[in-house]
Design an enzyme around this catalytic site. Structure first.
Site, mmCIF file in Angstrom:
data_model
loop_
_atom_site.group_PDB
_atom_site.id
_atom_site.type_symbol
_atom_site.label_atom_id
_atom_site.label_comp_id
_atom_site.label_asym_id
_atom_site.label_seq_id
_atom_site.Cartn_x
_atom_site.Cartn_y
_atom_site.Cartn_z
ATOM 1 N N GLY A 194 40.598 52.463 38.385
ATOM 2 C CA GLY A 194 40.696 52.164 37.179
ATOM 3 C C GLY A 194 38.785 52.794 36.963
ATOM 4 C CB VAL A 204 42.345 46.943 43.668
ATOM 5 C CG1 VAL A 204 43.029 45.899 44.210
ATOM 6 C CG2 VAL A 204 41.570 46.229 42.209
ATOM 7 C CG ASP A 238 41.508 45.051 29.843
ATOM 8 O OD1 ASP A 238 41.877 45.413 28.927
ATOM 9 O OD2 ASP A 238 40.879 45.280 31.191
#
Length: 344
Positions: free
Chosen positions: A84, A89, A200
């Site tokens: 992102g 990740v 978020d």
């Protein structure tokens, strides 16, 4: 449908935009598993110091977080899971267990946002709840990676997100979505009681773990409410987040409260049942319409079929009210979702 397309029809007048939207607002439409890129130097290998020997434990974390410092000798990267705006990740192993390892990249364009993304993850270091992704270890640096601002090791909650499930071939049924919604609301209630806001919340940040359990993850935008009350608190819009799910008061740069997460929950629950994206049209048009005209996603035929005769539309309307004070708390939200009247 006409209301959902409102963003395409509103002319953009610069004075109006400046009135309703902060000048430094730069939201990101990121629907991938994490909202926080990096390259693995040698897949499956240990992370070592430049000399080739295992790196020592990080000593740059504050004393209160010394317990979760990473033991780099125990880290092995396996494969990427997602990327992102602020990092990537990976699936990895740590002390023999499968984990998710997130690296926050260093950026010269928005250094403050990158730092906040890393420290935001650490806001939940001490929390343990069945519907929150658990943080296991962290370090404010990474061996042989000068581009990394920090590393966070979390429990591995599976390789699938709710976003991937909703828009895949086998979308979860409405009753299953309602069960996920209760689990998310339970996690939010616990998070808010601990004085933390996520900021978020969206399907891409809800992970489907073993046992078909939905967990809230990616706390890079999270903040502690006590910090937000401080006069020195950073401008909330520097946190980024996803504009389609962001509460209108945050788009205006106003005070952050836990009710911002309730608004995001409403958009997410709408997505669960409709299996559609909230808005179409250009970003700035949508932002303007959400703030100035209270634009919200339309209750499409697909949504109404999934909701049946339940009071879910009313609940969602209450949660995405323009006035934060009129939205229910996470505790009240969970109570309403658990009502016998709400069956799908």
């Amino acid at each position: 449908r006409k209301k959902a397309r409102l963003g395409r029809q509103i002319p953009l007048h610069r004075p109006c935009l400046q009135r309703f939207l902060p000048r430094d607002f730069s939201p990101s439409l990121d629907l991938r598993p994490c909202s926080s890129p990096l390259e693995i130097s040698s897949k499956g290998s240990r992370l070592c110091s430049p000399g080739g020997t295992p790196a020592p434990k990080s000593r740059r974390l504050p004393p209160r977080l010394a317990w979760c410092a990473i033991d780099w000798e125990q880290v092995r990267l396996l494969e990427p899971l997602g990327a992102g705006g602020f990092g990537s990740v990976y699936r990895a192993t740590y002390r023999g267990e499968t984990v998710a390892l997130k690296k926050v990249k260093r950026s010269d364009r928005n250094r403050l946002a990158c730092r906040q993304s890393f420290w935001g993850e650490l806001n939940v270091a001490h929390l343990r709840h069945g519907h929150l992704v658990r943080l296991l270890a962290a370090a404010a640096s990474a061996p042989e990676d000068r581009e990394s601002l920090g590393t966070v090791i979390m429990e591995y909650a599976g390789g699938s997100s709710l976003h991937r499930a909703l828009y895949g071939e086998r979308a979860p049924s409405p009753p299953r979505c309602l069960r996920y919604a209760r689990q998310v609301a339970s996690g939010l209630r616990f998070l808010h009681a601990a004085g933390i806001v996520h900021l978020d919340l969206k399907p891409a940040n809800l992970l489907l773990a073993e046992g078909d359990v939905c967990k809230i993850g990616d706390f890079g935008c999270s903040r502690r409410l006590q910090d937000l009350r401080s006069p020195a608190a950073a401008h909330p819009c520097q946190l980024g987040g996803t504009y389609t799910h962001r509460a209108p008061e945050l788009l205006r740069g106003e005070r952050v409260t836990a009710k911002a997460d309730v608004y995001s929950f409403a958009i997410t629950l709408w997505q669960m049942l409709s299996r559609e994206l909230p808005y179409s049209g250009e970003r700035q048009c949508v932002l303007y319409a959400v703030v100035a005209y209270e634009l919200r996603p339309a209750f499409t035929p697909a949504f109404r079929r999934a909701a049946g005769g339940s009071p879910l539309p009313e609940l969602i309307r209450d949660c995405w009210q323009a006035d934060p004070e009129r939205r229910p708390s996470a505790a009240a939200l969970l109570q309403r979702l658990s009502s016998p009247e709400l069956r799908l």
